[in-house]
Design an enzyme around this catalytic site. Structure first.
Site, PDB file in Angstrom:
ATOM      1  N   HIS A   1      27.748 -37.095  -5.183  1.00 21.23           N
ATOM      2  CA  HIS A   1      26.578 -37.983  -5.318  1.00 21.23           C
ATOM      3  C   HIS A   1      25.420 -37.273  -6.009  1.00 21.23           C
ATOM      4  CE1 HIS A   1      28.309 -41.213  -2.835  1.00 21.23           C
ATOM      5  NE2 HIS A   1      28.797 -40.244  -2.092  1.00 21.23           N
TER       6      HIS A   1
ATOM      7  N   ASN B   1      28.635 -47.274   0.569  1.00 20.12           N
ATOM      8  CA  ASN B   1      29.253 -47.206  -0.747  1.00 20.12           C
ATOM      9  C   ASN B   1      29.398 -48.617  -1.298  1.00 20.12           C
ATOM     10  OD1 ASN B   1      29.590 -44.409  -0.820  1.00 20.12           O
ATOM     11  ND2 ASN B   1      31.644 -44.477   0.035  1.00 20.12           N
TER      12      ASN B   1
ATOM     13  N   HIS C   1      21.536 -39.083   6.322  1.00 24.21           N
ATOM     14  CA  HIS C   1      22.444 -38.555   7.354  1.00 24.21           C
ATOM     15  C   HIS C   1      22.881 -39.714   8.250  1.00 24.21           C
ATOM     16  CE1 HIS C   1      24.255 -36.284  10.472  1.00 24.21           C
ATOM     17  NE2 HIS C   1      23.203 -36.179  11.259  1.00 24.21           N
TER      18      HIS C   1
ATOM     19  N   TYR D   1      26.590 -33.903   6.784  1.00 21.46           N
ATOM     20  CA  TYR D   1      25.359 -34.281   6.091  1.00 21.46           C
ATOM     21  C   TYR D   1      24.194 -33.378   6.464  1.00 21.46           C
ATOM     22  CZ  TYR D   1      27.131 -38.487   3.842  1.00 21.46           C
ATOM     23  OH  TYR D   1      27.810 -39.357   3.031  1.00 21.46           O
TER      24      TYR D   1
END
Length: 786
Positions: free
Chosen positions: A149, A221, A413, A436
């Site tokens: 990402h 996503n 997160h 994360y």
């Protein structure tokens, strides 16, 4: 006698004076035209201006304060490192201040273009503190990019709850018609930070809610399932899809051996891969991106009741995609296409919007629904079985003020939760809860990243964490521990009854072992469901994508192994891909099962708003300019952006006394910029149209075409590309002859008596996104949606 130094100094001064004179002359000539082009003409302002005020040709020499941000920009809300609100602070409290250049310590600088040297030709002195500070900071401007990402884009906005979720969650921001500030980051997964936007890839859709109970991050996503079922495989799938280590190619692509080696061996990845091979892998824009929370979460109501849910983001404009050739052209013509589209839409006032929805399921002991394991992140629940219930609306209305400070430093997160939202035992989600947080320590320089302005919650923070790199808070007290009496016992735990977060007391038992549940074993039914739910046009796109991607692999055994996976999904899909690869069709190892198609999975068949669409208007001085003026107003009034395309830049209609600006010339325009195009006339070839000046002017013998063409060949190229990409095309008056010259006719090509009549028909076509029936598949796909 004139010395060499004096001679050189005199020459330099003369050159500087000459340059200044030229600049002043150019400024006088250009000012009137530049101001006219930049200003709104007829009430229409085209987005894309780089600054809040027009620049001048001459370099400014009068000190002034920093210019304000553009109206479409917003910075993170002013607040202290410990979450205290600063209501009287200006929005630009963190931006640079003062009209004069200074060091980082605030000392004013007389000059910054020359190092301190021992004479004009001598060595640079070690004592040059300004050089040292300036170079030191430059050398450390970059931070490690995200492993995945990395290529991201962000914007500010707001979320308004519909107040309909109060029966399933106590989360305050979902109860009542509450408005919550948000920051959203969209991203690709595979490419580096400098890669292109429109590659075939999964897109991230992460939303940070600054709620009254702390920050909640919904990290989504644009695909509802994931490649893997267990987070322990995450390094493997990323290593497989990233550029191959030996040569670090290909960049931002899955069309290579290591990716297909992995997914053909780990067949749980077949479902996600099928989505990536569809149009979902090359979305039209972030504004038309559908978002999925992927995992199953547990919501907790005020009475303690629990409900399992999956989160959805439904774009108000509909979920739409590019076509493959179009995406390839964009990667070369405008690799920032998605980023530019998002910010231009916000600046134009066509604010992107999504509705937040949830599928709800009973929180049963086996955590399944209609035979689907809700903890398997490679499975979805068809909307026909569990409808998506809308519970709020997200609107993005401001671009960042500083891209690095906000988009690059924002930290998401899945464990940033609020009371009323809890996690489940999805093994992929469980691993993300660890990963994360861990990654921010390296990227953002330590544990104090929540104090970065874009990450700060909008509520008071009293966490008892102390010190560490980049500590912005100045803590008081002497007892950062619990319990204490030195600081009066502060801070105090609030307890569940006071609104404190309490995990659902779920019973957990079982032997320690490394294996997946039996319900995770079916890897082919859901990819088949997706395939069978597609329209014939979408099925053909999937076939083309598999054929292209596997055709880029070197090892034949990898292609053959993946064909076996496709045979297990659908015989027609496998046969067509094998034919494209020139390989035999394998027999399935598992017989394909019967499935009930889910029309909700298709992107084709509906109609949607056309807000923010870009309409190209082709014209020259001989065209119906009055019709063009009328058309510009009509396009703008419909919430779309009119972009005039002409043989040259500057203005059209100067002689009429009512000129209007040209946004694109034949040299700079390309079909991929426009959602539809309207032709006002038959522009003759504009000089120069030889390959030496513009290769777009020719599809063959450029010199012959440039002299014999009736219409400028660059216009013909633009129209034929738009036709191939299934975009709407319209014309009126002499524009009809241009369509004939280009050989453009058929579905979605309209000729009308007037500009506004042509726009009306084109606008109706735009509601379906593209003219999909222009290119029906060569032979009908079997079994899919009609």
């Amino acid at each position: 006698m004139v010395t060499k130094d004096e001679s050189e100094r005199g020459s330099t001064e003369q050159l500087a004076e000459a340059a200044s004179s030229v600049a002043q002359g150019a400024a006088k000539v250009a000012k009137g035209v530049a101001d006219t082009v930049r200003d709104a003409v007829g009430g229409i302002t085209i987005p894309g201006a780089p600054g809040s005020e027009p620049p001048t040709v001459e370099e400014p020499n009068e000190p002034c304060e920093p210019l304000p941000s553009k109206p479409d920009q917003r910075a993170p809300r002013p607040g202290s490192a410990t979450g205290k609100d600063l209501p009287s602070a200006p929005d630009d409290i963190r931006s640079q201040a003062g009209a004069h250049l200074t060091t980082a310590q605030g000392m004013r600088l007389a000059e910054t273009d020359h190092s301190l040297t021992a004479g004009p030709r001598g060595p640079v002195l070690l004592q040059d503190h300004h050089l040292r500070e300036k170079i030191m900071h430059f050398d450390h401007e970059r931070i490690p990019e995200r492993v995945v990402h990395a290529r991201g884009t962000g914007a500010h906005g707001r979320f308004r709850s519909y107040g309909t979720a109060g029966n399933i969650t106590r989360a305050a921001f979902l109860n009542g018609e509450t408005e919550t500030p948000v920051f959203v980051r969209f991203s690709t997964v595979v490419g580096f930070r400098g890669s292109a936007d429109t590659v075939r890839d999964t897109r991230g859709f992460a939303v940070k809610f600054y709620t009254s109970e702390g920050n909640f991050d919904l990290v989504s996503n644009n695909i509802p399932v994931f490649f893997i079922q267990d987070a322990i495989k995450f390094p493997d799938v990323v290593h497989a899809v990233k550029p191959e280590p030996a040569r670090e190619i290909p960049q931002a692509q899955s069309a290579h051996d290591t990716f297909w080696d992995f997914v053909s061996l780990h067949t749980e990845a077949q479902h996600h891969t099928m989505w990536n091979m569809s149009g979902r892998g090359i979305p039209y824009s972030f504004r038309t991106l559908e978002g999925f929370g992927v995992h199953t979460f547990r919501l907790v109501a005020a009475d303690g009741g629990t409900t399992l849910v999956k989160f959805f983001w439904k774009p108000v404009l509909g979920a739409h995609s590019l076509v493959w050739e179009e995406a390839q052209l964009i990667n070369g013509v405008d690799p920032d296409f998605h980023r530019r589209d998002l910010y231009d839409a916000i600046e134009a006032g066509a604010h992107p919007e999504w509705e937040l929805g949830v599928q709800t399921f009973p929180d049963t002991e086996d955590q399944t629904f209609e035979g689907i394991d809700l903890l398997d992140p490679t499975k979805l629940v068809p909307e026909e079985l569990a409808p998506v219930q809308r519970i709020g609306r997200l609107t993005l209305d401001a671009a960042p003020t500083n891209f690095f400070a906000e988009v690059e430093q924002v930290a998401f997160h899945p464990g940033h939760l609020v009371p009323g939202i809890d996690v489940t035992n999805d093994p992929l989600l469980q691993g993300r809860l660890f990963s994360y947080l861990d990654t921010q320590l390296t990227r953002l320089g330590g544990p104090n990243f929540p104090q970065i302005p874009v990450n700060r919650p909008h509520v008071p923070v009293n966490d008892m964490f102390r010190d560490g790199f980049h500590q912005h808070a100045v803590h008081t007290g002497n007892a950062p521990y619990k319990p204490n009496t030195v600081d009066g016992g502060c801070p105090f735990a609030v307890g569940a009854e006071g609104g404190g977060y309490v995990e659902v007391p779920e019973r957990v038992e079982g032997a320690k072992e490394r294996r997946a549940p039996a319900s995770f074993a079916d890897h082919f039914t859901q990819p088949r469901l997706f395939w069978m739910s597609m329209s014939p046009v979408e099925q053909q796109q999937i076939v083309n994508a598999y054929t292209f991607e596997l055709g880029k692999c070197y090892e034949q055994v990898i292609k053959e192994r993946q064909l076996v996976c496709l045979a297990n999904i659908d015989p027609v899909l496998c046969q067509k891909v094998a034919q494209g690869l020139g390989l035999p069709v394998p027999e399935p190892t598992i017989p394909p099962v019967e499935v009930q198609p889910s029309p909700a999975l298709s992107q084709i068949g509906g109609t949607w708003p056309v807000d923010g669409r870009r309409i190209g208007i082709i014209a020259d001085e001989a065209s119906d300019l009055e019709g063009v003026r009328e058309l510009r107003q009509a396009v703008h009034a419909a919430g779309m952006t009119p972009l005039v395309i002409a043989p040259h830049g500057g203005m059209l209609g100067q002689e009429s006394g009512d000129p209007f600006p040209v946004q694109r010339s034949f040299v700079t325009a390309r079909s991929v910029e426009f959602d539809a195009v309207l032709v006002a006339g038959a522009p003759a070839p504009a000089p120069p149209t030889t390959p030496a000046s513009d290769a777009k002017a020719s599809g063959g013998d450029a010199l012959t075409e440039a002299t014999e063409a009736v219409v400028d060949p660059r216009v013909t190229l633009l129209l034929t590309e738009m036709f191939r990409h299934a975009k709407a095309i319209g014309a009126w008056g002499d524009g009809a002859a241009t369509l004939v010259q280009a050989g453009v006719e058929g579905p979605g090509v309209v000729v009308a008596d007037s500009a506004t009549a042509a726009l009306s028909q084109v606008q109706e076509l735009l509601g379906a996104h593209r003219v999909w029936d222009r290119f029906p598949p060569a032979d009908a796909m079997q079994g899919g949606r009609p």
